[in-house]
Design a protein around this motif. Structure first.
Motif, PDB file in Angstrom:
ATOM      1  N   ARG A 103       0.834  -1.174  -0.032  1.00  0.00           N
ATOM      2  CA  ARG A 103      -0.246  -0.042  -0.039  1.00  0.00           C
ATOM      3  C   ARG A 103       0.920   1.408  -0.019  1.00  0.00           C
ATOM      4  O   ARG A 103       0.424   2.290  -0.447  1.00  0.00           O
ATOM      5  N   THR A 104       2.227   1.185   0.557  1.00  0.00           N
ATOM      6  CA  THR A 104       2.903   2.343   0.630  1.00  0.00           C
ATOM      7  C   THR A 104       3.983   2.562  -0.262  1.00  0.00           C
ATOM      8  O   THR A 104       4.880   3.398   0.225  1.00  0.00           O
ATOM      9  N   SER A 105       4.354   1.575  -1.032  1.00  0.00           N
ATOM     10  CA  SER A 105       5.337   1.665  -2.054  1.00  0.00           C
ATOM     11  C   SER A 105       5.155   2.075  -3.376  1.00  0.00           C
ATOM     12  O   SER A 105       3.582   2.477  -3.656  1.00  0.00           O
ATOM     13  N   ASP A 106       5.998   2.617  -4.343  1.00  0.00           N
ATOM     14  CA  ASP A 106       5.578   3.655  -5.471  1.00  0.00           C
ATOM     15  C   ASP A 106       5.675   2.805  -6.454  1.00  0.00           C
ATOM     16  O   ASP A 106       5.135   2.726  -7.767  1.00  0.00           O
ATOM     17  N   LEU A 107       6.425   1.354  -6.426  1.00  0.00           N
ATOM     18  CA  LEU A 107       6.733   0.379  -7.492  1.00  0.00           C
ATOM     19  C   LEU A 107       6.774  -0.941  -6.696  1.00  0.00           C
ATOM     20  O   LEU A 107       7.382  -0.936  -5.856  1.00  0.00           O
ATOM     21  N   ALA A 108       5.990  -1.768  -7.543  1.00  0.00           N
ATOM     22  CA  ALA A 108       6.123  -3.207  -7.146  1.00  0.00           C
ATOM     23  C   ALA A 108       6.734  -4.120  -7.802  1.00  0.00           C
ATOM     24  O   ALA A 108       6.369  -3.933  -9.231  1.00  0.00           O
ATOM     25  N   ILE A 109       7.654  -4.966  -7.631  1.00  0.00           N
ATOM     26  CA  ILE A 109       8.185  -5.992  -8.594  1.00  0.00           C
ATOM     27  C   ILE A 109       8.034  -7.399  -8.100  1.00  0.00           C
ATOM     28  O   ILE A 109       8.358  -7.422  -6.822  1.00  0.00           O
ATOM     29  N   VAL A 110       7.405  -8.174  -9.015  1.00  0.00           N
ATOM     30  CA  VAL A 110       7.352  -9.709  -8.854  1.00  0.00           C
ATOM     31  C   VAL A 110       8.549 -10.208  -9.499  1.00  0.00           C
ATOM     32  O   VAL A 110       8.482 -10.374 -10.751  1.00  0.00           O
ATOM     33  N   ASN A 111       9.528 -10.765  -8.809  1.00  0.00           N
ATOM     34  CA  ASN A 111      10.686 -11.075  -9.445  1.00  0.00           C
ATOM     35  C   ASN A 111      10.783 -12.744  -9.467  1.00  0.00           C
ATOM     36  O   ASN A 111       9.770 -13.382  -8.856  1.00  0.00           O
ATOM     37  N   LYS A 112      11.603 -13.250 -10.081  1.00  0.00           N
ATOM     38  CA  LYS A 112      12.044 -14.611 -10.206  1.00  0.00           C
ATOM     39  C   LYS A 112      10.701 -15.694 -11.127  1.00  0.00           C
ATOM     40  O   LYS A 112      10.380 -16.531 -10.756  1.00  0.00           O
ATOM     41  N   VAL A 113       9.822 -14.613 -11.937  1.00  0.00           N
ATOM     42  CA  VAL A 113       8.719 -15.265 -12.437  1.00  0.00           C
ATOM     43  C   VAL A 113       9.175 -16.427 -13.392  1.00  0.00           C
ATOM     44  O   VAL A 113       8.379 -17.505 -13.680  1.00  0.00           O
ATOM     45  N   ASP A 114      10.301 -16.714 -13.801  1.00  0.00           N
ATOM     46  CA  ASP A 114      10.608 -17.850 -14.750  1.00  0.00           C
ATOM     47  C   ASP A 114      10.704 -19.106 -13.803  1.00  0.00           C
ATOM     48  O   ASP A 114      10.492 -20.085 -14.430  1.00  0.00           O
ATOM     49  N   ILE A 115      10.647 -19.025 -12.428  1.00  0.00           N
ATOM     50  CA  ILE A 115      10.568 -20.294 -11.716  1.00  0.00           C
ATOM     51  C   ILE A 115       9.110 -20.561 -11.060  1.00  0.00           C
ATOM     52  O   ILE A 115       9.154 -21.367 -10.140  1.00  0.00           O
ATOM     53  N   SER A 116       8.312 -20.026 -11.579  1.00  0.00           N
ATOM     54  CA  SER A 116       6.960 -19.951 -10.802  1.00  0.00           C
ATOM     55  C   SER A 116       6.488 -21.368 -10.817  1.00  0.00           C
ATOM     56  O   SER A 116       5.950 -21.948  -9.727  1.00  0.00           O
ATOM     57  N   ALA A 142       8.104 -24.195 -10.961  1.00  0.00           N
ATOM     58  CA  ALA A 142       8.863 -24.991 -10.067  1.00  0.00           C
ATOM     59  C   ALA A 142       8.585 -24.715  -8.556  1.00  0.00           C
ATOM     60  O   ALA A 142       8.465 -25.708  -7.708  1.00  0.00           O
ATOM     61  N   VAL A 143       8.097 -23.493  -8.302  1.00  0.00           N
ATOM     62  CA  VAL A 143       7.630 -23.284  -6.652  1.00  0.00           C
ATOM     63  C   VAL A 143       6.339 -23.101  -6.726  1.00  0.00           C
ATOM     64  O   VAL A 143       5.678 -22.733  -5.391  1.00  0.00           O
ATOM     65  N   SER A 144       5.367 -23.496  -7.568  1.00  0.00           N
ATOM     66  CA  SER A 144       4.048 -23.785  -7.403  1.00  0.00           C
ATOM     67  C   SER A 144       3.352 -22.366  -7.064  1.00  0.00           C
ATOM     68  O   SER A 144       2.601 -22.321  -6.141  1.00  0.00           O
ATOM     69  N   ALA A 145       3.856 -21.311  -7.813  1.00  0.00           N
ATOM     70  CA  ALA A 145       3.436 -19.953  -7.346  1.00  0.00           C
ATOM     71  C   ALA A 145       2.761 -19.347  -8.792  1.00  0.00           C
ATOM     72  O   ALA A 145       3.112 -19.621  -9.829  1.00  0.00           O
ATOM     73  N   ASP A 146       1.702 -18.719  -8.480  1.00  0.00           N
ATOM     74  CA  ASP A 146       0.919 -17.825  -9.639  1.00  0.00           C
ATOM     75  C   ASP A 146       1.332 -16.292  -9.755  1.00  0.00           C
ATOM     76  O   ASP A 146       0.715 -15.691  -8.879  1.00  0.00           O
ATOM     77  N   PRO A 147       2.098 -16.054 -10.652  1.00  0.00           N
ATOM     78  CA  PRO A 147       2.539 -14.763 -10.479  1.00  0.00           C
ATOM     79  C   PRO A 147       1.468 -13.641 -10.647  1.00  0.00           C
ATOM     80  O   PRO A 147       1.251 -12.410 -10.533  1.00  0.00           O
ATOM     81  N   SER A 148       0.363 -14.150 -11.630  1.00  0.00           N
ATOM     82  CA  SER A 148      -0.720 -13.262 -11.967  1.00  0.00           C
ATOM     83  C   SER A 148      -1.654 -13.167 -10.764  1.00  0.00           C
ATOM     84  O   SER A 148      -2.241 -12.097 -10.606  1.00  0.00           O
ATOM     85  N   LYS A 149      -1.617 -14.054  -9.885  1.00  0.00           N
ATOM     86  CA  LYS A 149      -2.446 -13.994  -8.461  1.00  0.00           C
ATOM     87  C   LYS A 149      -1.823 -12.841  -7.847  1.00  0.00           C
ATOM     88  O   LYS A 149      -2.385 -11.981  -7.078  1.00  0.00           O
TER      89      LYS A 149
END
Ligand code: MG
Ligand code: ZN
Length: 217
Positions: free
Chosen positions: A158-171, A173-180
């Motif tokens: 809420r308080t940042s000016d830019l958000a970076i979702v990093n390491k999306v190439d290993i999504s 492998a770690v069962s994470a959904d970057p679009s979520k």
């Protein structure tokens, strides 16, 4: 008792805010653009800063304040790139504060610097409350932290000016959904720009660098 603790904290934050304001004035006076890079340990803060330094150092004079818990280790990575680097020793603190940044600034020839990267301590909670005098607050979160990590740490998004979702190439492998993760950030802070990055995707790294440069012209 609880009341007492809360009051102390309020005074600490007020004093910190005042120091942050004087840091900001010093930065503005020297025409330095300063970014506070926040995120958990292992989210990729150091690597993203290294990439930016490599792309920008021919055109801009850069300094780094390395405040991560392994400050000395990260600092030597930045030093290798030939930029002015100060390792801010946080001791047992889990965040940088304006006092530590003030002391670090005293060790930099400010008139010789255009861009300052401040790598905060790996933590998504208390860096939120401590302004440093920066112009821009960046939060880095990696998919390896799990795709529920955004909703668990609402204030930093809420308080940042830019958000970076990093390491999306290993999504996968770690069962994470970057679009979520992106949707969760948008829900918390509808106006924040969001970058999805991977060190293995040059275009995504270039977008991060272009974002920084958009503040320099
Ligand atoms: Mg680091
Ligand atoms: Zn802390």
């Amino acid at each position: 008792m609880l009341m007492h603790v809360v009051n102390i904290n309020k005074d600490v934050l007020k004093a910190n805010n005042e120091l942050a304001y004087s840091n900001r004035k010093l930065l503005v006076k020297n025409r330095i653009f300063a970014m506070n890079i926040m995120g958990a340990i292992g989210s990729g803060k150091t690597t993203l800063i290294e990439e930016a330094i490599n792309s920008l150092k021919e055109r801009y004079r850069i300094a780094v304040i390395a405040g991560d818990v392994v400050a000395q280790m990260d600092a030597s990575r930045f030093e290798k790139l030939g930029v002015r680097t100060v390792a801010a020793n946080t001791g047992r603190e889990c965040h940088l504060d304006a006092k530590l940044v003030e002391r670090s600034l005293a060790n930099i020839d400010l008139e010789d610097i255009d861009i300052l990267f401040i790598e905060n301590v790996g933590n998504l909670i208390c860096p939120v409350d401590y302004k440093l005098g920066e112009h821009l607050r960046v939060v880095v979160v990696s998919v390896s932290e799990g795709d529920d990590t955004v909703l668990k740490h609402p204030m930093i998004f809420r308080t940042s000016d830019l958000a970076i979702v990093n390491k999306v190439d290993i999504s996968e492998a770690v069962s994470a959904d970057p679009s979520k993760m992106k949707a969760d950030i948008e829900q918390l802070n509808p106006s924040i720009p969001i970058l999805l990055t991977s060190i293995n995707d040059r275009i995504s790294i270039d977008r991060w660098i272009e974002y920084i440069e958009s503040y320099l012209k």
